[in-house]
Design an enzyme around this catalytic site. Structure first.
Site, short mmCIF file in Angstrom:
data_model
loop_
_atom_site.label_atom_id
_atom_site.label_comp_id
_atom_site.label_asym_id
_atom_site.label_seq_id
_atom_site.Cartn_x
_atom_site.Cartn_y
_atom_site.Cartn_z
N ARG A 11 22.19 -0.81 11.82
CA ARG A 11 21.09 -1.48 11.13
C ARG A 11 20.06 -0.46 10.66
O ARG A 11 19.68 0.43 11.41
CB ARG A 11 20.42 -2.51 12.04
CG ARG A 11 21.39 -3.60 12.48
CD ARG A 11 20.74 -4.69 13.29
NE ARG A 11 21.74 -5.64 13.77
CZ ARG A 11 21.48 -6.69 14.55
NH1 ARG A 11 20.23 -6.92 14.93
NH2 ARG A 11 22.45 -7.50 14.93
N ARG A 25 15.23 -0.49 19.77
CA ARG A 25 15.49 -0.73 18.34
C ARG A 25 16.14 0.52 17.74
O ARG A 25 15.46 1.46 17.35
CB ARG A 25 14.20 -1.08 17.61
CG ARG A 25 14.41 -1.77 16.27
CD ARG A 25 13.08 -2.12 15.62
NE ARG A 25 12.33 -3.10 16.39
CZ ARG A 25 12.47 -4.41 16.27
NH1 ARG A 25 13.34 -4.91 15.41
NH2 ARG A 25 11.73 -5.24 16.99
N GLU A 62 14.10 -9.67 24.23
CA GLU A 62 15.34 -10.29 23.76
C GLU A 62 16.56 -9.43 24.08
O GLU A 62 16.57 -8.23 23.85
CB GLU A 62 15.27 -10.52 22.25
CG GLU A 62 16.53 -11.16 21.68
CD GLU A 62 16.62 -11.02 20.17
OE1 GLU A 62 17.75 -11.03 19.65
OE2 GLU A 62 15.57 -10.86 19.50
N SER A 66 20.80 -13.54 21.12
CA SER A 66 20.47 -14.71 20.30
C SER A 66 21.74 -15.52 20.14
O SER A 66 22.77 -14.98 19.75
CB SER A 66 19.96 -14.28 18.93
OG SER A 66 18.57 -14.18 18.91
N ARG A 109 20.80 -2.84 25.38
CA ARG A 109 19.65 -3.49 26.02
C ARG A 109 19.98 -3.91 27.46
O ARG A 109 19.09 -3.96 28.30
CB ARG A 109 19.20 -4.69 25.18
CG ARG A 109 18.59 -4.26 23.86
CD ARG A 109 17.82 -5.36 23.18
NE ARG A 109 17.24 -4.90 21.91
CZ ARG A 109 16.35 -5.55 21.19
NH1 ARG A 109 15.91 -6.72 21.62
NH2 ARG A 109 15.88 -5.05 20.07
#
Length: 428
Positions: free
Chosen positions: A264, A279, A351, A354, A392
């Site tokens: 990303r 991130r 988070e 999701s 994560r």
């Protein structure tokens, strides 16, 4: 993509529901395009009918031995006009398609209305954060203290937002992914798949990344002038397995699990989470994807979310599950649960997964269908969720299992994958 017929039937209601997502539908433009489409459609049908009459009249004139030249000339003019109208109608339909491609999904009725993450609603909280008798460090300091997490060398090799792991930390990262895959395939009924990490534009368009989010993607130019995209998540190639397919009813639900790297660009996130592994431009994830019958998709969303939660329970990591409000959901989702893991180093829940139901939004873009009870093709519902984000999860283990001496205990569930190693100890 939304159902065009739904917009034609009640565009004002659709616009109102989209407004809850802070999206403004250009109703006037849609109505104008629809008016033009209807007008062109009527003219086209009239000309097609007239063309059929010309064929009949020419045949009759020939039978009588009459001069058919005037009729042929008139027919030629009609055919030219017909071809022009077909091009104009195709252009209008293309504009409608382009408009729909950047319109988000409609929120499910059970989704709380809100404008931002502040309006998300906690569904449950599992586990109690450990009480540490020392000042907790974040994963960056823990990894550096172990001499096993190196951002400086990764920066030299690639730039910012990359990480290099070594020794038992790299093995722990691998162990996490293997543990997740084993649980999901052996206990939850998923089929493991290995997929390409480069996909074409049709695949990105099918799951909703294109055209709206191109700036968030990394692309690779091809010699033929086209380009491929590095996957931002395995959701893209795995869901596209059923693009342009009609699945037999008795095969539903299809359940796939895939471990892959994700890439990303993090456009627009500069200044956010610049420290550590939260991130990154490249990270690993174990993705869960289900292709479902519409009547069961919300039942399966609960199931899929539970599968992701199971991993955190087995690793004994405290977490909470929240349902996202209308203003915080992703573009393609009709309903989303976020799972947030407790990070002592940040004294916050962050988070880690999701889990979303997209209903027929992606399937309509991909023409992913199943043959229903009446034997007719029908759009499937698609779901996916992180089961979990590997990096994560590593962050959460480092922070929740940290020791006063700088070491990190290995969760019991992962020890068989670590050759029995119980603790990663700092260098002496």
């Amino acid at each position: 993509m939304l159902d065009l017929q739904l917009l034609r039937t009640d565009v004002e209601s659709v616009a109102s529901r989209l407004a809850a997502r802070s999206f403004t539908l250009d109703v006037d433009r849609f109505k104008a395009l629809e008016t033009r489409r209807k007008e062109q459609q009527v003219q086209l049908q009239e000309l097609q009918s007239a063309r059929n009459q010309f064929s009949k009249r020419i045949g009759q004139a020939k039978a009588k031995g009459e001069d058919i030249a005037p009729l042929m000339a008139e027919s030629e003019q009609s055919n030219t006009r017909l071809a022009d109208l077909e091009k104009q109608l195709a252009a209008i339909q293309s504009q409608l398609q382009e408009m729909l491609l950047v319109v988000p999904n409609l929120p499910h009725d059970s989704v709380p209305v809100g404008k931002s993450a502040d309006d998300n609603v906690e569904v449950r909280k599992v586990g109690v954060p450990r009480s540490l008798d020392f000042q907790p460090r974040d994963h960056t300091d823990i990894g550096a203290g172990l001499g096993l997490l190196d951002f400086e060398t990764a920066g030299k090799i690639s730039g910012a937002r990359f990480a290099l792991m070594k020794g038992p930390l790299a093995r722990l990262h691998r162990a996490i992914a293997q543990f997740m895959l084993d649980v999901h395939t052996e206990e939850h009924g998923y089929t493991e798949v290995y997929v390409p990490y480069l996909v074409n534009a049709a695949s990105m368009r099918g799951t909703g990344q294109l055209p709206k989010f191109e700036e968030d993607l990394f692309s690779v130019a091809r010699g033929d002038g086209d380009k491929l995209y590095l996957i931002p998540t395995a959701e893209v190639p795995v869901t596209n397995i059923v693009r342009d397919e009609i699945v037999a009813l008795d095969r539903l639900p299809l359940k796939f699990v895939c471990h892959s790297p994700c890439f990303r660009s993090e456009a627009g996130s500069y200044g956010k989470d610049t420290r550590g592994m939260i991130r990154q431009h490249q990270f690993d994830k174990v993705e869960l994807v289900q292709i479902a019958h519409p009547s069961r998709s919300y039942e399966l969303l609960e199931e899929l979310t539970g599968h992701a939660e199971t991993i955190l329970k087995r690793l004994e990591l405290p977490f909470r599950t929240i349902v996202l409000c209308t203003g915080d959901m992703g573009f393609s989702a009709a309903k989303t649960y976020d799972i947030e893991v407790w990070l002592p180093g940040q004294s916050a829940y962050r988070e880690i997964s999701s889990c979303s139901n997209f209903e027929a939004f992606q399937a309509r873009r991909m023409q992913a269908r199943f043959r229903n009870e009446k034997g007719k093709p029908e759009l499937a519902h698609t779901l996916n969720g992180s089961g979990l984000a590997v990096g994560r999860t590593l962050v959460a283990i480092l922070e929740n299992y940290q020791r006063a001496d700088g070491g990190v205990d290995v969760p019991v569930a992962l020890r068989p994958y670590m050759g029995g190693l119980e603790t990663i100890t700092p260098p002496k």
